[in-house]
Design a protein around this motif. Structure first.
Motif, PDB file in Angstrom:
ATOM      1  N   ALA A 179      45.334  -4.533  34.583  1.00  0.00           N
ATOM      2  CA  ALA A 179      44.198  -3.803  34.384  1.00  0.00           C
ATOM      3  C   ALA A 179      44.810  -2.189  33.915  1.00  0.00           C
ATOM      4  O   ALA A 179      44.294  -1.642  32.814  1.00  0.00           O
ATOM      5  CB  ALA A 179      42.942  -3.712  35.052  1.00  0.00           C
ATOM      6  N   HIS A 180      45.516  -1.728  34.536  1.00  0.00           N
ATOM      7  CA  HIS A 180      46.260  -0.276  34.613  1.00  0.00           C
ATOM      8  C   HIS A 180      46.920  -0.526  33.280  1.00  0.00           C
ATOM      9  O   HIS A 180      46.967   0.638  32.577  1.00  0.00           O
ATOM     10  CB  HIS A 180      46.846   0.035  35.696  1.00  0.00           C
ATOM     11  CG  HIS A 180      46.074   0.314  36.978  1.00  0.00           C
ATOM     12  ND1 HIS A 180      45.855   1.850  37.034  1.00  0.00           N
ATOM     13  CD2 HIS A 180      45.852  -0.459  37.973  1.00  0.00           C
ATOM     14  CE1 HIS A 180      45.158   1.592  38.277  1.00  0.00           C
ATOM     15  NE2 HIS A 180      45.094   0.569  38.915  1.00  0.00           N
ATOM     16  N   LYS A 181      47.718  -1.474  33.127  1.00  0.00           N
ATOM     17  CA  LYS A 181      48.659  -1.597  32.158  1.00  0.00           C
ATOM     18  C   LYS A 181      47.663  -1.478  30.830  1.00  0.00           C
ATOM     19  O   LYS A 181      48.209  -0.948  29.829  1.00  0.00           O
ATOM     20  CB  LYS A 181      49.575  -2.776  31.904  1.00  0.00           C
ATOM     21  CG  LYS A 181      50.526  -3.125  31.005  1.00  0.00           C
ATOM     22  CD  LYS A 181      51.246  -4.337  31.181  1.00  0.00           C
ATOM     23  CE  LYS A 181      52.428  -4.273  29.958  1.00  0.00           C
ATOM     24  NZ  LYS A 181      52.870  -5.800  29.791  1.00  0.00           N
ATOM     25  N   LEU A 182      46.914  -2.491  30.564  1.00  0.00           N
ATOM     26  CA  LEU A 182      46.105  -2.482  29.342  1.00  0.00           C
ATOM     27  C   LEU A 182      45.349  -1.165  29.184  1.00  0.00           C
ATOM     28  O   LEU A 182      45.230  -0.853  27.818  1.00  0.00           O
ATOM     29  CB  LEU A 182      44.793  -3.703  29.897  1.00  0.00           C
ATOM     30  CG  LEU A 182      45.329  -5.003  29.704  1.00  0.00           C
ATOM     31  CD1 LEU A 182      44.473  -6.147  29.906  1.00  0.00           C
ATOM     32  CD2 LEU A 182      46.475  -5.394  28.392  1.00  0.00           C
ATOM     33  N   LEU A 183      44.884  -0.553  29.967  1.00  0.00           N
ATOM     34  CA  LEU A 183      44.175   0.695  30.047  1.00  0.00           C
ATOM     35  C   LEU A 183      44.987   1.760  29.196  1.00  0.00           C
ATOM     36  O   LEU A 183      44.873   2.391  28.333  1.00  0.00           O
ATOM     37  CB  LEU A 183      43.721   1.332  31.270  1.00  0.00           C
ATOM     38  CG  LEU A 183      42.293   1.019  31.761  1.00  0.00           C
ATOM     39  CD1 LEU A 183      41.997   1.219  33.030  1.00  0.00           C
ATOM     40  CD2 LEU A 183      41.115   1.350  30.685  1.00  0.00           C
ATOM     41  N   ARG A 184      46.405   1.727  29.651  1.00  0.00           N
ATOM     42  CA  ARG A 184      47.193   2.514  29.142  1.00  0.00           C
ATOM     43  C   ARG A 184      47.871   2.128  27.481  1.00  0.00           C
ATOM     44  O   ARG A 184      47.722   3.099  26.709  1.00  0.00           O
ATOM     45  CB  ARG A 184      48.728   2.646  29.939  1.00  0.00           C
ATOM     46  CG  ARG A 184      48.838   3.352  31.144  1.00  0.00           C
ATOM     47  CD  ARG A 184      50.098   3.576  31.731  1.00  0.00           C
ATOM     48  NE  ARG A 184      50.665   2.141  32.040  1.00  0.00           N
ATOM     49  CZ  ARG A 184      50.558   1.346  33.103  1.00  0.00           C
ATOM     50  NH1 ARG A 184      49.883   1.849  34.152  1.00  0.00           N
ATOM     51  NH2 ARG A 184      51.332   0.286  33.100  1.00  0.00           N
TER      52      ARG A 184
END
Length: 435
Positions: A219-224
């Motif tokens: 989720a953190h990666k997708l937001l970035r």
């Protein structure tokens, strides 16, 4: 768009109504795949050209649009449907299975180009739908591999799946009568991490991983990635919806502190000491539970009452709660001695507990109303299963799974774009609705 440069002099499409083929016509016409086609044609160079690149690509799209589970099923359809062959760009000859196998390998080698198509379509939708991305939802969808687990996973022979592993999801809760329930789901395969627009039910970003990969880091990666590729979406986003699998302090802080996006993420009970409530800092008679519901105790009778939510103060980053006696007109014997008697309200800073206290209070009606929008991603997952063939498939391997997910999602986006441009906005989420 992979348009065949030269068609036959007379073809079915010139003398008959396209009927259900209109859906494929829309996908072929509006799919921004020209760069991919040119690259594949350059790679072929002066090699054999028995079956044109564009015709092969169009037939792969047709297999998804018309819900063929296997290449053999698609080939049988092409053999008996001359109109479909003409639409794809084939003559009377249908490519054999090995041609499709090699072509799919070529597509997998050009996954970056497919990702560019996906990103371009997302940007197109943002232009066509200005409020696209205003409310985002995320979830991880389990996809089983067609192969079964083999003890010897070292050899890659095209039959066994050496990339997949086991995933596990635990669902638990409490019935109305107080009894606890628990459900565990295990599968061997992969996980599709997907961010969708909760209003239009269309994808925004995705990632395919092994089944064991946890959802929060992705989720953190997708937001970035959304921030880098589609900054306008992050800028305009107001609400981020997720189930309790994404209950993470860092994620909640990141959403509000970095993007000013209000997280509406279900919470797990992490209080292991058996406490039902905790005392609020700087107060002697005000407590809260793990879901953020705030209560006050009458100083005289010790009767507990739920305090009324009064809204979020953005400048102060505080949640305001009002005295229930004042707000509801309840008689309280200890009202004069209560600690909130000066302003008849209290303010709770988000920093009291970032997981529990969020910009939209968990105890508010709005939080409950917004959280219902999370079901949008469940419907998208259902369409992927039923309409795009992930309920029954023959996919093995991470590369092939990512390629197949990418194709399904770009067709989903292309259908939305073409429906909007064809003044069929009410059908933009449907794959099977006739044009």
């Amino acid at each position: 768009m992979a348009i065949i440069p030269q068609q036959r002099l007379f073809c079915y499409t010139e003398i008959e109504n396209l009927g259900d083929l209109e859906r494929l016509r829309l996908v072929i016409e509006y799919m921004p795949d020209e760069e991919l086609m040119k690259k594949l044609e350059r790679e072929r160079g002066k090699g054999r050209n028995d079956y044109e690149i564009r015709a092969m690509w169009n037939s792969i799209l047709a297999g998804i649009v018309y819900q063929h589970e296997t290449i053999e099923s698609l080939r049988r359809e092409l053999s008996r449907n001359g109109q479909l062959r003409a639409m794809c760009g084939f003559s009377n000859k249908v490519p054999p299975s090995w041609v499709y196998s090699r072509f799919l390998k070529k597509i997998m080698e050009n996954q970056e180009e497919i990702d560019k198509i996906f990103d371009y379509l997302v940007d197109q939708l943002k232009e066509l739908l200005p409020d696209y991305g205003k409310r985002l939802a995320i979830d991880g969808k389990e996809i089983e591999s067609f192969a079964k687990l083999h003890k010897n996973k070292k050899k890659r022979d095209g039959r066994r799946d050496v990339d997949a592993d086991f995933g596990r999801k635990v669902y638990q809760g409490e019935h109305e009568d107080g009894t606890l329930w628990k459900k565990i789901k295990n599968w061997f395969g992969y996980k599709l991490h997907l961010i969708v627009d909760a209003d239009y039910e269309l994808p925004v970003e995705f990632e395919v991983t092994k089944a064991s990969v946890h959802e929060v880091p992705v989720a953190h990666k997708l937001l970035r990635e959304v921030e880098e590729k589609h900054p306008e979406i992050i800028k305009d986003c107001e609400i981020f919806l997720a189930d309790r699998g994404y209950d993470d302090s860092k994620l909640i802080k990141k959403l509000w502190d970095d993007y000013k996006i209000k997280p509406v993420i279900d919470i797990r009970n992490m209080w292991r000491d058996g406490e039902k409530t905790k005392l609020l800092s700087n107060y002697d008679n005000i407590v809260y539970d793990y879901r953020g519901t705030v209560y006050c105790y009458c100083p005289e009778t010790a009767k507990r009452r739920q305090m009324a939510y009064g809204g979020f103060e953005k400048d102060r980053e505080t949640l305001k709660y009002r005295c229930p006696a004042v707000h509801y007109g309840i008689e309280c014997k200890g009202q004069k001695e209560c600690e909130c008697k000066v302003s008849n309200c209290i303010r709770i800073k988000l920093s009291e507990d970032r997981r529990i206290f969020t910009p939209i209070a968990r105890s508010s009606y709005r939080w409950e109303r917004e959280y219902k929008g999370r079901t949008a991603i469940e419907r998208v997952n259902s369409r992927l299963d039923v309409c795009y063939g992930f309920e029954r498939h023959t996919i093995r391997g991470l590369k092939k799974m990512k390629m197949r997910c990418s194709l399904a999602l770009i067709i989903m986006l292309t259908m939305a774009v073409d429906r909007i441009k064809e003044n069929q906005r009410d059908k933009m989420r449907s794959l099977v609705e006739p044009a």
